[in-house]
Design a protein around this motif. Structure first.
Motif, mmCIF file in Angstrom:
data_model
loop_
_atom_site.group_PDB
_atom_site.id
_atom_site.type_symbol
_atom_site.label_atom_id
_atom_site.label_comp_id
_atom_site.label_asym_id
_atom_site.label_seq_id
_atom_site.Cartn_x
_atom_site.Cartn_y
_atom_site.Cartn_z
ATOM 1 N N ALA A 89 0.829 -1.202 0.000
ATOM 2 C CA ALA A 89 0.000 0.000 0.000
ATOM 3 C C ALA A 89 0.868 1.258 0.000
ATOM 4 O O ALA A 89 0.559 2.231 -0.697
ATOM 5 N N LYS A 90 1.947 1.213 0.765
ATOM 6 C CA LYS A 90 2.851 2.367 0.801
ATOM 7 C C LYS A 90 3.459 2.616 -0.571
ATOM 8 O O LYS A 90 3.521 3.747 -1.039
ATOM 9 N N LYS A 91 3.875 1.554 -1.233
ATOM 10 C CA LYS A 91 4.467 1.690 -2.565
ATOM 11 C C LYS A 91 3.445 2.220 -3.570
ATOM 12 O O LYS A 91 3.781 3.025 -4.441
ATOM 13 N N LEU A 92 2.187 1.790 -3.436
ATOM 14 C CA LEU A 92 1.125 2.235 -4.340
ATOM 15 C C LEU A 92 0.520 3.576 -3.934
ATOM 16 O O LEU A 92 -0.367 4.083 -4.605
ATOM 17 N N GLU A 93 0.992 4.125 -2.806
ATOM 18 C CA GLU A 93 0.479 5.388 -2.266
ATOM 19 C C GLU A 93 -1.020 5.301 -1.966
ATOM 20 O O GLU A 93 -1.800 6.185 -2.305
ATOM 21 N N VAL A 94 -1.412 4.202 -1.324
ATOM 22 C CA VAL A 94 -2.789 3.986 -0.890
ATOM 23 C C VAL A 94 -2.804 4.021 0.636
ATOM 24 O O VAL A 94 -2.158 3.202 1.281
ATOM 25 N N ALA A 102 -13.601 -4.831 18.075
ATOM 26 C CA ALA A 102 -13.577 -5.610 19.318
ATOM 27 C C ALA A 102 -13.300 -4.654 20.477
ATOM 28 O O ALA A 102 -12.268 -3.990 20.510
ATOM 29 N N PRO A 103 -14.210 -4.573 21.457
ATOM 30 C CA PRO A 103 -14.080 -3.563 22.510
ATOM 31 C C PRO A 103 -12.931 -3.792 23.486
ATOM 32 O O PRO A 103 -12.416 -2.849 24.061
ATOM 33 N N THR A 104 -12.501 -5.015 23.672
ATOM 34 C CA THR A 104 -11.471 -5.287 24.678
ATOM 35 C C THR A 104 -10.139 -5.703 24.069
ATOM 36 O O THR A 104 -9.270 -6.170 24.779
ATOM 37 N N ALA A 105 -10.008 -5.546 22.783
ATOM 38 C CA ALA A 105 -8.790 -6.019 22.121
ATOM 39 C C ALA A 105 -7.986 -4.846 21.564
ATOM 40 O O ALA A 105 -8.488 -3.744 21.412
ATOM 41 N N ASP A 106 -6.734 -5.137 21.257
ATOM 42 C CA ASP A 106 -5.856 -4.170 20.620
ATOM 43 C C ASP A 106 -5.095 -4.926 19.542
ATOM 44 O O ASP A 106 -4.749 -6.088 19.726
ATOM 45 N N SER A 107 -4.864 -4.294 18.414
ATOM 46 C CA SER A 107 -4.193 -4.978 17.325
ATOM 47 C C SER A 107 -2.981 -4.190 16.868
ATOM 48 O O SER A 107 -3.113 -3.135 16.233
ATOM 49 N N ILE A 108 -1.820 -4.702 17.189
ATOM 50 C CA ILE A 108 -0.587 -4.054 16.767
ATOM 51 C C ILE A 108 -0.443 -4.143 15.249
ATOM 52 O O ILE A 108 0.025 -3.202 14.618
ATOM 53 N N SER A 109 -0.889 -5.248 14.662
ATOM 54 C CA SER A 109 -0.795 -5.399 13.204
ATOM 55 C C SER A 109 -1.609 -4.332 12.483
ATOM 56 O O SER A 109 -1.158 -3.757 11.497
ATOM 57 N N LEU A 110 -2.830 -4.059 12.976
ATOM 58 C CA LEU A 110 -3.660 -3.030 12.344
ATOM 59 C C LEU A 110 -3.060 -1.649 12.558
ATOM 60 O O LEU A 110 -3.094 -0.803 11.650
ATOM 61 N N GLN A 111 -2.495 -1.399 13.730
ATOM 62 C CA GLN A 111 -1.841 -0.103 13.972
ATOM 63 C C GLN A 111 -0.652 0.074 13.032
ATOM 64 O O GLN A 111 -0.452 1.139 12.464
ATOM 65 N N GLN A 112 0.124 -0.988 12.875
ATOM 66 C CA GLN A 112 1.283 -0.942 11.993
ATOM 67 C C GLN A 112 0.846 -0.744 10.545
ATOM 68 O O GLN A 112 1.457 0.027 9.792
ATOM 69 N N LEU A 113 -0.211 -1.425 10.148
ATOM 70 C CA LEU A 113 -0.753 -1.303 8.794
ATOM 71 C C LEU A 113 -1.136 0.141 8.499
ATOM 72 O O LEU A 113 -0.771 0.693 7.457
ATOM 73 N N ALA A 114 -1.860 0.763 9.408
ATOM 74 C CA ALA A 114 -2.282 2.151 9.213
ATOM 75 C C ALA A 114 -1.067 3.083 9.204
ATOM 76 O O ALA A 114 -0.961 3.980 8.350
ATOM 77 N N HIS A 115 -0.153 2.867 10.122
ATOM 78 C CA HIS A 115 1.028 3.735 10.221
ATOM 79 C C HIS A 115 1.888 3.667 8.961
ATOM 80 O O HIS A 115 2.282 4.692 8.404
ATOM 81 N N LEU A 116 2.207 2.467 8.516
ATOM 82 C CA LEU A 116 3.085 2.298 7.360
ATOM 83 C C LEU A 116 2.477 2.828 6.078
ATOM 84 O O LEU A 116 3.177 3.313 5.195
ATOM 85 N N SER A 117 1.138 2.738 5.951
ATOM 86 C CA SER A 117 0.494 3.148 4.717
ATOM 87 C C SER A 117 0.091 4.629 4.723
ATOM 88 O O SER A 117 -0.378 5.145 3.716
ATOM 89 N N GLY A 118 0.247 5.294 5.870
ATOM 90 C CA GLY A 118 -0.130 6.705 5.937
ATOM 91 C C GLY A 118 -1.594 6.916 6.281
ATOM 92 O O GLY A 118 -2.140 7.993 6.106
ATOM 93 N N GLY A 119 -2.222 5.869 6.787
ATOM 94 C CA GLY A 119 -3.632 5.961 7.176
ATOM 95 C C GLY A 119 -3.780 6.328 8.637
ATOM 96 O O GLY A 119 -2.826 6.698 9.316
ATOM 97 N N VAL A 120 -5.019 6.201 9.089
ATOM 98 C CA VAL A 120 -5.353 6.552 10.477
ATOM 99 C C VAL A 120 -5.714 5.296 11.242
ATOM 100 O O VAL A 120 -6.390 4.444 10.762
#
Length: 120
Positions: A89-94, A102-120
């Motif tokens: 996504a970063k390479k494609l500028e997406v 999930a109310p009680t969970a946290d996802s490092i993978s999703l945070q990393q995905l958003a961070h690396l791609s320039g999302g929120v």
């Protein structure tokens, strides 16, 4: 080849809301303890990136963005797939925006995905 108008392919807002509601209901219905959602999430994201690349070729000024919803907690088997998708996504500028339902969970993978791609 004949160029299609991008505006002609955009669905009306009520159809988009209905499709989003169906998708969210399907995510919520999945068993959060199963790994079935992880490969499907990464595969769906890869397919979306491929389709957005096609749109980008037809409309070079398009600035695509993806909203990724997840209804389950972190799944270790999907981490590598999602990281690969983030770099693609970063390479494609997406930009990929992620929402964890999930109310009680946290996802490092999703945070990393958003961070690396320039999302929120």
């Amino acid at each position: 080849p004949e160029r299609r108008e991008l505006a002609a392919e955009v669905a009306p807002p009520h159809r988009l809301r209905a499709a989003l509601a169906r998708g969210v209901r399907g995510l919520v219905a999945l068993d959060p303890l199963s790994d079935a959602a992880a490969p499907a999430l990464a595969a769906a994201l890869s397919l979306a990136l491929c389709r957005l690349e096609r749109v980008r070729r037809e409309e070079p000024l398009a600035q695509p963005r993806v909203l990724l919803l997840s209804a389950s907690a972190e799944c270790p088997s999907a981490s590598l797939r999602l990281t690969n998708a983030a770099f693609a996504a970063k390479k494609l500028e997406v930009a990929i925006d992620t929402v964890l339902l999930a109310p009680t969970a946290d996802s490092i993978s999703l945070q990393q995905l958003a961070h690396l791609s320039g999302g929120v």
